[in-house]
Motif scaffolding. Sequence first.
Motif, PDB file in Angstrom:
ATOM      1  N   ARG A 158       0.850  -1.181   0.000  1.00  0.00           N
ATOM      2  CA  ARG A 158       0.000   0.000   0.000  1.00  0.00           C
ATOM      3  C   ARG A 158       0.891   1.239   0.000  1.00  0.00           C
ATOM      4  O   ARG A 158       1.983   1.230   0.570  1.00  0.00           O
ATOM      5  N   SER A 159       0.427   2.273  -0.654  1.00  0.00           N
ATOM      6  CA  SER A 159       1.263   3.434  -0.951  1.00  0.00           C
ATOM      7  C   SER A 159       0.749   4.694  -0.267  1.00  0.00           C
ATOM      8  O   SER A 159      -0.464   4.887  -0.108  1.00  0.00           O
ATOM      9  N   VAL A 160       1.677   5.560   0.098  1.00  0.00           N
ATOM     10  CA  VAL A 160       1.328   6.899   0.567  1.00  0.00           C
ATOM     11  C   VAL A 160       1.129   7.778  -0.665  1.00  0.00           C
ATOM     12  O   VAL A 160       1.987   7.801  -1.549  1.00  0.00           O
ATOM     13  N   PRO A 161       0.008   8.491  -0.777  1.00  0.00           N
ATOM     14  CA  PRO A 161      -0.219   9.340  -1.942  1.00  0.00           C
ATOM     15  C   PRO A 161       0.913  10.344  -2.164  1.00  0.00           C
ATOM     16  O   PRO A 161       1.524  10.837  -1.211  1.00  0.00           O
ATOM     17  N   ALA A 162       1.155  10.661  -3.440  1.00  0.00           N
ATOM     18  CA  ALA A 162       2.295  11.506  -3.797  1.00  0.00           C
ATOM     19  C   ALA A 162       2.248  12.867  -3.119  1.00  0.00           C
ATOM     20  O   ALA A 162       3.290  13.395  -2.696  1.00  0.00           O
ATOM     21  N   GLY A 163       1.051  13.458  -3.024  1.00  0.00           N
ATOM     22  CA  GLY A 163       0.951  14.775  -2.403  1.00  0.00           C
ATOM     23  C   GLY A 163       1.431  14.788  -0.961  1.00  0.00           C
ATOM     24  O   GLY A 163       2.104  15.737  -0.528  1.00  0.00           O
ATOM     25  N   GLU A 164       1.094  13.739  -0.217  1.00  0.00           N
ATOM     26  CA  GLU A 164       1.548  13.645   1.175  1.00  0.00           C
ATOM     27  C   GLU A 164       3.067  13.475   1.246  1.00  0.00           C
ATOM     28  O   GLU A 164       3.724  14.027   2.133  1.00  0.00           O
ATOM     29  N   VAL A 165       3.615  12.706   0.320  1.00  0.00           N
ATOM     30  CA  VAL A 165       5.061  12.515   0.298  1.00  0.00           C
ATOM     31  C   VAL A 165       5.767  13.839   0.008  1.00  0.00           C
ATOM     32  O   VAL A 165       6.732  14.213   0.687  1.00  0.00           O
ATOM     33  N   VAL A 166       5.287  14.565  -0.985  1.00  0.00           N
ATOM     34  CA  VAL A 166       5.902  15.847  -1.341  1.00  0.00           C
ATOM     35  C   VAL A 166       5.829  16.819  -0.172  1.00  0.00           C
ATOM     36  O   VAL A 166       6.807  17.522   0.134  1.00  0.00           O
ATOM     37  N   ASP A 167       4.696  16.866   0.516  1.00  0.00           N
ATOM     38  CA  ASP A 167       4.563  17.761   1.675  1.00  0.00           C
ATOM     39  C   ASP A 167       5.588  17.410   2.749  1.00  0.00           C
ATOM     40  O   ASP A 167       6.170  18.314   3.379  1.00  0.00           O
ATOM     41  N   GLN A 168       5.799  16.118   2.976  1.00  0.00           N
ATOM     42  CA  GLN A 168       6.770  15.718   3.988  1.00  0.00           C
ATOM     43  C   GLN A 168       8.190  16.099   3.573  1.00  0.00           C
ATOM     44  O   GLN A 168       8.973  16.585   4.392  1.00  0.00           O
ATOM     45  N   VAL A 169       8.533  15.899   2.301  1.00  0.00           N
ATOM     46  CA  VAL A 169       9.871  16.267   1.823  1.00  0.00           C
ATOM     47  C   VAL A 169      10.078  17.778   1.957  1.00  0.00           C
ATOM     48  O   VAL A 169      11.142  18.236   2.394  1.00  0.00           O
ATOM     49  N   LYS A 170       9.063  18.550   1.595  1.00  0.00           N
ATOM     50  CA  LYS A 170       9.164  20.012   1.743  1.00  0.00           C
ATOM     51  C   LYS A 170       9.421  20.388   3.200  1.00  0.00           C
ATOM     52  O   LYS A 170      10.241  21.272   3.490  1.00  0.00           O
ATOM     53  N   ARG A 171       8.720  19.748   4.093  1.00  0.00           N
ATOM     54  CA  ARG A 171       8.873  20.033   5.527  1.00  0.00           C
ATOM     55  C   ARG A 171      10.305  19.743   5.986  1.00  0.00           C
ATOM     56  O   ARG A 171      10.915  20.540   6.706  1.00  0.00           O
ATOM     57  N   LEU A 172      10.843  18.620   5.540  1.00  0.00           N
ATOM     58  CA  LEU A 172      12.191  18.230   5.951  1.00  0.00           C
ATOM     59  C   LEU A 172      13.247  19.173   5.384  1.00  0.00           C
ATOM     60  O   LEU A 172      14.201  19.545   6.071  1.00  0.00           O
ATOM     61  N   VAL A 173      13.091  19.566   4.125  1.00  0.00           N
ATOM     62  CA  VAL A 173      14.039  20.492   3.511  1.00  0.00           C
ATOM     63  C   VAL A 173      13.976  21.848   4.198  1.00  0.00           C
ATOM     64  O   VAL A 173      15.006  22.489   4.442  1.00  0.00           O
ATOM     65  N   ALA A 174      12.772  22.289   4.543  1.00  0.00           N
ATOM     66  CA  ALA A 174      12.621  23.563   5.251  1.00  0.00           C
ATOM     67  C   ALA A 174      13.315  23.535   6.607  1.00  0.00           C
ATOM     68  O   ALA A 174      13.767  24.578   7.105  1.00  0.00           O
ATOM     69  N   ARG A 175      13.415  22.353   7.189  1.00  0.00           N
ATOM     70  CA  ARG A 175      14.097  22.225   8.481  1.00  0.00           C
ATOM     71  C   ARG A 175      15.605  22.046   8.317  1.00  0.00           C
ATOM     72  O   ARG A 175      16.316  21.870   9.302  1.00  0.00           O
ATOM     73  N   GLY A 176      16.088  22.075   7.084  1.00  0.00           N
ATOM     74  CA  GLY A 176      17.524  22.067   6.850  1.00  0.00           C
ATOM     75  C   GLY A 176      18.124  20.761   6.399  1.00  0.00           C
ATOM     76  O   GLY A 176      19.343  20.668   6.237  1.00  0.00           O
ATOM     77  N   HIS A 177      17.311  19.728   6.184  1.00  0.00           N
ATOM     78  CA  HIS A 177      17.861  18.449   5.749  1.00  0.00           C
ATOM     79  C   HIS A 177      18.348  18.542   4.309  1.00  0.00           C
ATOM     80  O   HIS A 177      17.633  19.008   3.416  1.00  0.00           O
ATOM     81  N   LYS A 178      19.565  18.068   4.080  1.00  0.00           N
ATOM     82  CA  LYS A 178      20.178  18.141   2.761  1.00  0.00           C
ATOM     83  C   LYS A 178      19.967  16.871   1.947  1.00  0.00           C
ATOM     84  O   LYS A 178      20.169  16.867   0.735  1.00  0.00           O
ATOM     85  N   GLU A 179      19.616  15.789   2.602  1.00  0.00           N
ATOM     86  CA  GLU A 179      19.387  14.530   1.899  1.00  0.00           C
ATOM     87  C   GLU A 179      18.137  13.868   2.456  1.00  0.00           C
ATOM     88  O   GLU A 179      17.942  13.797   3.675  1.00  0.00           O
ATOM     89  N   VAL A 180      17.300  13.386   1.546  1.00  0.00           N
ATOM     90  CA  VAL A 180      16.079  12.676   1.918  1.00  0.00           C
ATOM     91  C   VAL A 180      16.114  11.304   1.268  1.00  0.00           C
ATOM     92  O   VAL A 180      16.472  11.168   0.086  1.00  0.00           O
ATOM     93  N   VAL A 181      15.737  10.283   2.043  1.00  0.00           N
ATOM     94  CA  VAL A 181      15.724   8.904   1.564  1.00  0.00           C
ATOM     95  C   VAL A 181      14.273   8.414   1.551  1.00  0.00           C
ATOM     96  O   VAL A 181      13.588   8.471   2.567  1.00  0.00           O
ATOM     97  N   LEU A 182      13.822   7.943   0.391  1.00  0.00           N
ATOM     98  CA  LEU A 182      12.497   7.327   0.301  1.00  0.00           C
ATOM     99  C   LEU A 182      12.612   5.864   0.707  1.00  0.00           C
ATOM    100  O   LEU A 182      13.479   5.143   0.200  1.00  0.00           O
ATOM    101  N   THR A 183      11.744   5.438   1.596  1.00  0.00           N
ATOM    102  CA  THR A 183      11.867   4.085   2.126  1.00  0.00           C
ATOM    103  C   THR A 183      10.521   3.373   2.131  1.00  0.00           C
ATOM    104  O   THR A 183       9.464   3.994   2.169  1.00  0.00           O
TER     105      THR A 183
END
Length: 426
Positions: free
Chosen positions: A169-194
């Motif tokens: 089962r998959s997390v919808p793309a919009g939710e994934v993008v929102d989470q990545v945006k949140r992490l980048v805004a907090r300063g994360h330079k690398e994100v891993v999809l798992t």
Amino acid sequence: MTDRTPTSDKLQIITHGCRLNSYESEVMRDHAEAAGLSDAVIINTCAVTAEAVRQARQSIRRARRDNPDAPIIVTGCAAQIDPTQFAEMPEVTRVIGNHEKMKAETFTSTHLMDAPEKVSVDDIMTVRETAGHLVDGLDGRARAFVHVQNGCDHRCTFCIIPYGRGNSRSVPAGEVVDQVKRLVARGHKEVVLTGVDLTSWGGDLPNTPPLGNLVARILKLVPDLPLLRLSSIDAIEMDDALFELAVSEPRFAPYLHISLQHGDPMILKRMKRRHSREDAIELTSKLKAARPDIAFGADLIAGFPTETEEMFENSVSLIEACDLSFVHVFPYSSREGTPAAKMPQLERKIVKERAARLREAANAALERHLKKHVGEVRRVLVEAGGQGRLADFTPVTGLPDALPHGEFADIRITGHTDGRLTGVIQ
């Protein structure tokens, strides 16, 4: 892998197994702290091998010795598959399932500590959706992980994990993008999809988008993300869009961990893997030809039932044939409830001996990979303790303590030691 993470003065989370478990431990931490849960130990178990289950039980007993008065809550794949064995342990206060552990309401006193029954584990096969969870990254980690998929629809003969995780089962793309945006805004330079079976992402979503669509969307909508990495892929499920991004997009990390498991055609069939030896070699060859700096990792199992010496040598030779640099070697471990457990088993002595030989070949491959980097100037993501990794996942050691954790630094690589590169800051 076992992480012991004190998340406050009293709440502890002990994590066994995969990166997805580590991510889910962070979700549990947020839920538990929001619910005011304290003076408790949460143990997130793994079930990938019989040894992993043994280690989970050992961890529970140790947690009780170290925390004689604290409630001990057990969850994870081992608890989902066989909750009774953990409920029968006198050290355990509660057993909760993999679906339950991701719910905020589970950690309120009414649902958890005041529940009349010791076990709260639902049928994971009835779960049809998986939610995106907003976390700010793994505690103390330089890179952030985003959970985009759970479960697995395949039934490899050696694997028990679908019975702990359920169907894909998959997390919808919009939710994934929102989470990545949140992490980048907090300063994360690398994100891993798992995920459990990452390349099956999208199969249960409207129009069944492939994983390449999700990756393209993240890279387009989060332009400030410097580096996007995939935790693993299935060799037979890499779609055309994902391949093109892997070889042409600079922000796509030049590293892929490929789920291979073995190098012999007959053993792959007996494992019920969907790729052939030729498929694996063709994929890695095409990727390397299009992007020479890409590196590969893989899991390989030694001593699978019916494996002959010739079959085993096909796994050894696959390391060079696929140009693997990072190989995780697993001696086959029989798991009750799997088809492979009913096949003719090899003597443990042979399994251990072959695993040792496979590790020798893996170590030699890593040595060759490290030597290729000597003399280069490369960018490293700085981790704690003077450690770091290049974009191609190569580990680096001996970095100055003054370097900011979670930031990039350029180093000139001067050598390597104990499987890690060494260098000087430029």
